[in-house]
Design a protein around this motif. Sequence first.
Motif, PDB file in Angstrom:
ATOM      1  N   ILE A 114       0.945  -0.904   0.402  1.00 24.90           N
ATOM      2  CA  ILE A 114       0.372  -0.077   0.203  1.00 24.90           C
ATOM      3  C   ILE A 114       0.885   1.150  -0.156  1.00 24.90           C
ATOM      4  CG2 ILE A 114      -1.141   1.084   1.360  1.00 24.90           C
ATOM      5  CD1 ILE A 114      -2.827  -1.523  -0.135  1.00 24.90           C
ATOM      6  N   ALA A 115       1.838   1.025   0.951  1.00 24.48           N
ATOM      7  CA  ALA A 115       2.588   2.589   1.174  1.00 24.48           C
ATOM      8  C   ALA A 115       3.186   2.403  -0.852  1.00 24.48           C
ATOM      9  CB  ALA A 115       3.768   1.901   2.065  1.00 24.48           C
ATOM     10  N   ILE A 116       4.210   1.632  -1.264  1.00 24.59           N
ATOM     11  CA  ILE A 116       4.132   1.990  -2.501  1.00 24.59           C
ATOM     12  C   ILE A 116       3.386   2.065  -3.871  1.00 24.59           C
ATOM     13  CG2 ILE A 116       5.266   0.296  -4.278  1.00 24.59           C
ATOM     14  CD1 ILE A 116       6.956  -0.998  -2.067  1.00 24.59           C
ATOM     15  N   CYS A 117       1.764   1.800  -3.221  1.00 20.30           N
ATOM     16  CA  CYS A 117       1.246   2.453  -3.866  1.00 20.30           C
ATOM     17  C   CYS A 117       0.416   3.966  -4.183  1.00 20.30           C
ATOM     18  CB  CYS A 117       0.383   1.211  -4.397  1.00 20.30           C
ATOM     19  SG  CYS A 117       0.556  -0.602  -5.002  1.00 20.30           S
ATOM     20  N   ARG A 118       1.150   3.828  -2.976  1.00 21.79           N
ATOM     21  CA  ARG A 118      -0.135   5.262  -2.045  1.00 21.79           C
ATOM     22  C   ARG A 118       0.900   6.309  -3.134  1.00 21.79           C
ATOM     23  NH1 ARG A 118      -2.760   7.660  -2.899  1.00 21.79           N
ATOM     24  NH2 ARG A 118      -3.552   8.524  -1.197  1.00 21.79           N
ATOM     25  N   ASP A 119       2.451   6.508  -3.031  1.00 25.31           N
ATOM     26  CA  ASP A 119       2.792   7.083  -3.228  1.00 25.31           C
ATOM     27  C   ASP A 119       4.123   7.332  -4.561  1.00 25.31           C
ATOM     28  OD1 ASP A 119       5.702   8.869  -3.354  1.00 25.31           O
ATOM     29  OD2 ASP A 119       6.049   9.376  -1.134  1.00 25.31           O
ATOM     30  N   LYS A 120       3.228   8.020  -5.652  1.00 27.50           N
ATOM     31  CA  LYS A 120       3.009   7.851  -7.020  1.00 27.50           C
ATOM     32  C   LYS A 120       5.137   7.617  -7.296  1.00 27.50           C
ATOM     33  CE  LYS A 120      -1.273   8.931  -8.590  1.00 27.50           C
ATOM     34  NZ  LYS A 120      -1.726   9.108  -7.173  1.00 27.50           N
ATOM     35  N   VAL A 121       5.784   8.820  -6.486  1.00 27.55           N
ATOM     36  CA  VAL A 121       7.099   8.972  -6.331  1.00 27.55           C
ATOM     37  C   VAL A 121       7.565   8.022  -6.440  1.00 27.55           C
ATOM     38  CG1 VAL A 121       9.027   9.653  -5.309  1.00 27.55           C
ATOM     39  CG2 VAL A 121       7.337  11.193  -6.405  1.00 27.55           C
ATOM     40  N   LYS A 122       7.324   6.984  -4.978  1.00 25.56           N
ATOM     41  CA  LYS A 122       7.474   5.154  -5.131  1.00 25.56           C
ATOM     42  C   LYS A 122       7.389   4.682  -5.777  1.00 25.56           C
ATOM     43  CE  LYS A 122       7.846   5.905   0.278  1.00 25.56           C
ATOM     44  NZ  LYS A 122       7.330   5.219   1.534  1.00 25.56           N
ATOM     45  N   THR A 123       6.308   4.534  -5.982  1.00 32.13           N
ATOM     46  CA  THR A 123       5.686   3.554  -7.333  1.00 32.13           C
ATOM     47  C   THR A 123       6.518   3.630  -8.324  1.00 32.13           C
ATOM     48  OG1 THR A 123       3.458   3.704  -6.836  1.00 32.13           O
ATOM     49  CG2 THR A 123       3.946   2.969  -8.818  1.00 32.13           C
ATOM     50  N   HIS A 124       6.827   4.806  -8.640  1.00 37.38           N
ATOM     51  CA  HIS A 124       7.870   5.301 -10.251  1.00 37.38           C
ATOM     52  C   HIS A 124       9.376   4.339  -9.780  1.00 37.38           C
ATOM     53  CE1 HIS A 124      10.127   7.009 -13.155  1.00 37.38           C
ATOM     54  NE2 HIS A 124      11.481   7.201 -12.420  1.00 37.38           N
ATOM     55  N   ALA A 125       9.705   4.712  -8.245  1.00 39.89           N
ATOM     56  CA  ALA A 125      11.667   4.041  -7.893  1.00 39.89           C
ATOM     57  C   ALA A 125      11.528   2.993  -7.474  1.00 39.89           C
ATOM     58  CB  ALA A 125      11.347   4.536  -6.405  1.00 39.89           C
ATOM     59  N   TYR A 126      10.044   1.849  -7.726  1.00 45.08           N
ATOM     60  CA  TYR A 126       9.765   0.692  -6.695  1.00 45.08           C
ATOM     61  C   TYR A 126       9.738  -0.638  -8.790  1.00 45.08           C
ATOM     62  CZ  TYR A 126       8.291  -4.607  -5.058  1.00 45.08           C
ATOM     63  OH  TYR A 126       8.378  -5.364  -5.053  1.00 45.08           O
ATOM     64  N   LEU A 127       8.744   0.465  -9.706  1.00 46.44           N
ATOM     65  CA  LEU A 127       8.755  -0.779 -11.077  1.00 46.44           C
ATOM     66  C   LEU A 127      10.116  -0.584 -11.524  1.00 46.44           C
ATOM     67  CD1 LEU A 127       5.482   0.561 -11.590  1.00 46.44           C
ATOM     68  CD2 LEU A 127       5.959  -1.181 -10.725  1.00 46.44           C
ATOM     69  N   ARG A 128      11.047   0.579 -11.669  1.00 49.08           N
ATOM     70  CA  ARG A 128      12.133   1.020 -12.479  1.00 49.08           C
ATOM     71  C   ARG A 128      13.239  -0.498 -11.945  1.00 49.08           C
ATOM     72  NH1 ARG A 128      13.852   5.322 -16.158  1.00 49.08           N
ATOM     73  NH2 ARG A 128      11.597   6.032 -16.995  1.00 49.08           N
ATOM     74  N   SER A 129      12.865  -0.060 -10.265  1.00 45.88           N
ATOM     75  CA  SER A 129      14.324  -1.121  -9.674  1.00 45.88           C
ATOM     76  C   SER A 129      13.821  -2.747 -10.295  1.00 45.88           C
ATOM     77  CB  SER A 129      14.138  -1.224  -8.191  1.00 45.88           C
ATOM     78  OG  SER A 129      12.945  -1.582  -7.464  1.00 45.88           O
ATOM     79  N   LYS A 130      12.556  -2.593 -10.710  1.00 45.64           N
ATOM     80  CA  LYS A 130      12.596  -4.575 -11.248  1.00 45.64           C
ATOM     81  C   LYS A 130      11.892  -4.681 -12.720  1.00 45.64           C
ATOM     82  CE  LYS A 130      11.521  -5.487  -6.863  1.00 45.64           C
ATOM     83  NZ  LYS A 130      12.616  -6.270  -5.779  1.00 45.64           N
ATOM     84  N   GLY A 131      12.768  -3.422 -13.578  1.00 49.82           N
ATOM     85  CA  GLY A 131      13.312  -3.826 -15.675  1.00 49.82           C
ATOM     86  C   GLY A 131      11.396  -3.354 -15.382  1.00 49.82           C
ATOM     87  N   LEU A 132      10.670  -2.760 -15.339  1.00 45.16           N
ATOM     88  CA  LEU A 132       9.169  -2.147 -15.725  1.00 45.16           C
ATOM     89  C   LEU A 132       9.716  -1.506 -15.825  1.00 45.16           C
ATOM     90  CD1 LEU A 132       7.025  -4.251 -13.175  1.00 45.16           C
ATOM     91  CD2 LEU A 132       7.248  -4.861 -15.753  1.00 45.16           C
ATOM     92  N   VAL A 133       8.769  -0.336 -16.786  1.00 49.17           N
ATOM     93  CA  VAL A 133       8.655   0.686 -18.000  1.00 49.17           C
ATOM     94  C   VAL A 133       7.724   1.453 -17.170  1.00 49.17           C
ATOM     95  CG1 VAL A 133       8.719   1.690 -19.994  1.00 49.17           C
ATOM     96  CG2 VAL A 133       9.462  -0.715 -20.066  1.00 49.17           C
ATOM     97  N   THR A 134       8.257   2.772 -16.679  1.00 53.19           N
ATOM     98  CA  THR A 134       7.234   3.498 -16.833  1.00 53.19           C
ATOM     99  C   THR A 134       7.292   5.576 -16.933  1.00 53.19           C
ATOM    100  OG1 THR A 134       8.388   4.651 -14.527  1.00 53.19           O
ATOM    101  CG2 THR A 134       6.873   3.122 -14.403  1.00 53.19           C
ATOM    102  N   PRO A 135       6.904   6.361 -16.840  1.00 48.57           N
ATOM    103  CA  PRO A 135       7.337   7.190 -17.643  1.00 48.57           C
ATOM    104  C   PRO A 135       8.092   7.637 -16.898  1.00 48.57           C
ATOM    105  CG  PRO A 135       5.354   6.872 -18.097  1.00 48.57           C
ATOM    106  CD  PRO A 135       5.121   5.675 -17.315  1.00 48.57           C
ATOM    107  N   HIS A 136       9.664   8.708 -17.959  1.00 45.41           N
ATOM    108  CA  HIS A 136      10.529   9.259 -16.977  1.00 45.41           C
ATOM    109  C   HIS A 136      10.127  10.684 -16.204  1.00 45.41           C
ATOM    110  CE1 HIS A 136      14.121  11.282 -16.391  1.00 45.41           C
ATOM    111  NE2 HIS A 136      13.503  12.271 -16.660  1.00 45.41           N
ATOM    112  N   LEU A 137      10.790  10.671 -14.878  1.00 48.53           N
ATOM    113  CA  LEU A 137      10.005  11.523 -13.677  1.00 48.53           C
ATOM    114  C   LEU A 137      11.355  12.198 -13.916  1.00 48.53           C
ATOM    115  CD1 LEU A 137       8.817  12.015 -11.366  1.00 48.53           C
ATOM    116  CD2 LEU A 137      10.015  10.347  -9.954  1.00 48.53           C
ATOM    117  N   TYR A 138      10.968  13.631 -13.832  1.00 51.54           N
ATOM    118  CA  TYR A 138      11.526  14.141 -13.451  1.00 51.54           C
ATOM    119  C   TYR A 138      12.362  14.882 -12.449  1.00 51.54           C
ATOM    120  CZ  TYR A 138      10.712  15.775 -18.287  1.00 51.54           C
ATOM    121  OH  TYR A 138      10.906  16.017 -19.831  1.00 51.54           O
ATOM    122  N   THR A 139      13.827  15.423 -12.020  1.00 48.29           N
ATOM    123  CA  THR A 139      14.145  15.471 -10.549  1.00 48.29           C
ATOM    124  C   THR A 139      12.866  16.858  -9.990  1.00 48.29           C
ATOM    125  OG1 THR A 139      15.969  16.818 -11.675  1.00 48.29           O
ATOM    126  CG2 THR A 139      16.085  13.954 -11.861  1.00 48.29           C
TER     127      THR A 139
END
Length: 330
Positions: A114-139
């Motif tokens: 839930i904590a990962i899914c509710r924070d979209k920045v965490k979602t982005h980082a987690y999915l990228r860490s697992k080799g899944l594609v998400t749109p580029h997140l600007y710093t």
Amino acid sequence: MTTTVNVLILSAGRRVELVRAFQRQHPGLDVTPRVVAADASPLAPALYFADAHEILPRCTESNYIQALLALCRKHAIDLVIPTIDTELAVMAANRELIEETTGALVAISDTYSIAICRDKVKTHAYLRSKGLVTPHLYTEDEVTGLRVTFPAFAKPRGGSSSVGAQRLDTLDDLEVARRTTPDLMVQSYAAGDEYTVDCFIAPDGRPLSITPRLRLATRSGEISKGRIHHAPEVIEATERLLAALPLRYHVTVQCIVENGTVSFIEINPRFGGGAPMSIHAGADSCLNLYRIRLNIPTTPTPAMDGATFLRFDRTLQLGTTTEPQAVLFE
């Protein structure tokens, strides 16, 4: 002899379709469903389609859990169904207390997911860490320095129901978004076919259904016209997502497909507004939950490919008594 299963749908709001999906009889399953709908507002339409309804405090109030426990005991609730993002963390944190106190099954993922899914920045980082594609997140530096390539897409990192989500086409758009949208995150704009994927994952981690719905039209962030489309690339990518994150029960995933590449946008660990489309097409999460609650073996429940669904409004007239009489106008 049939077994009565009492279902509590939280934050029922406008989810009339979901109430009716849980009320539906299932041939071969000796269950008599009884649905209790709860909401903080007595003007939530779905309340008046349930078999019983209750008013609860908002999930942010200090007496929410105690009121929920009392409601579960009053109606001998067997299944608790959270439906909105803001209550997910509260329900996940109190799941064991609710289940041990009332005997009900709370259909929710664990606090970690839930904590990962509710924070979209965490979602982005987690999915990228697992080799899944998400749109580029600007710093943050890129956003504050206005070093963003347009078009871009902005939304609150903890947002819900597309509130604050917007396409950005110019620097002026970006500056307005920064002033008006709290906790803003900005990503590259993903163009292509947009899918909502309804998933149901058994408690042991087995996906029982993965149902991609092509979003043909939306209104206020929810799908209004959709078609079941078993796109193999979407199913395969979603399988990898579910293997990477220990989600359970009904989960709604959003993604964009462009030139065969699946880019994930959001993970909502709850029933989405369009979930009844997949349920009616055969991917019946309600049936799966009844089987799990009654310790009946579960099997995959595929949806009918190509089924098209259209959603529309109805009008409900309330009476003037404390228990309104519902009158529908088509």
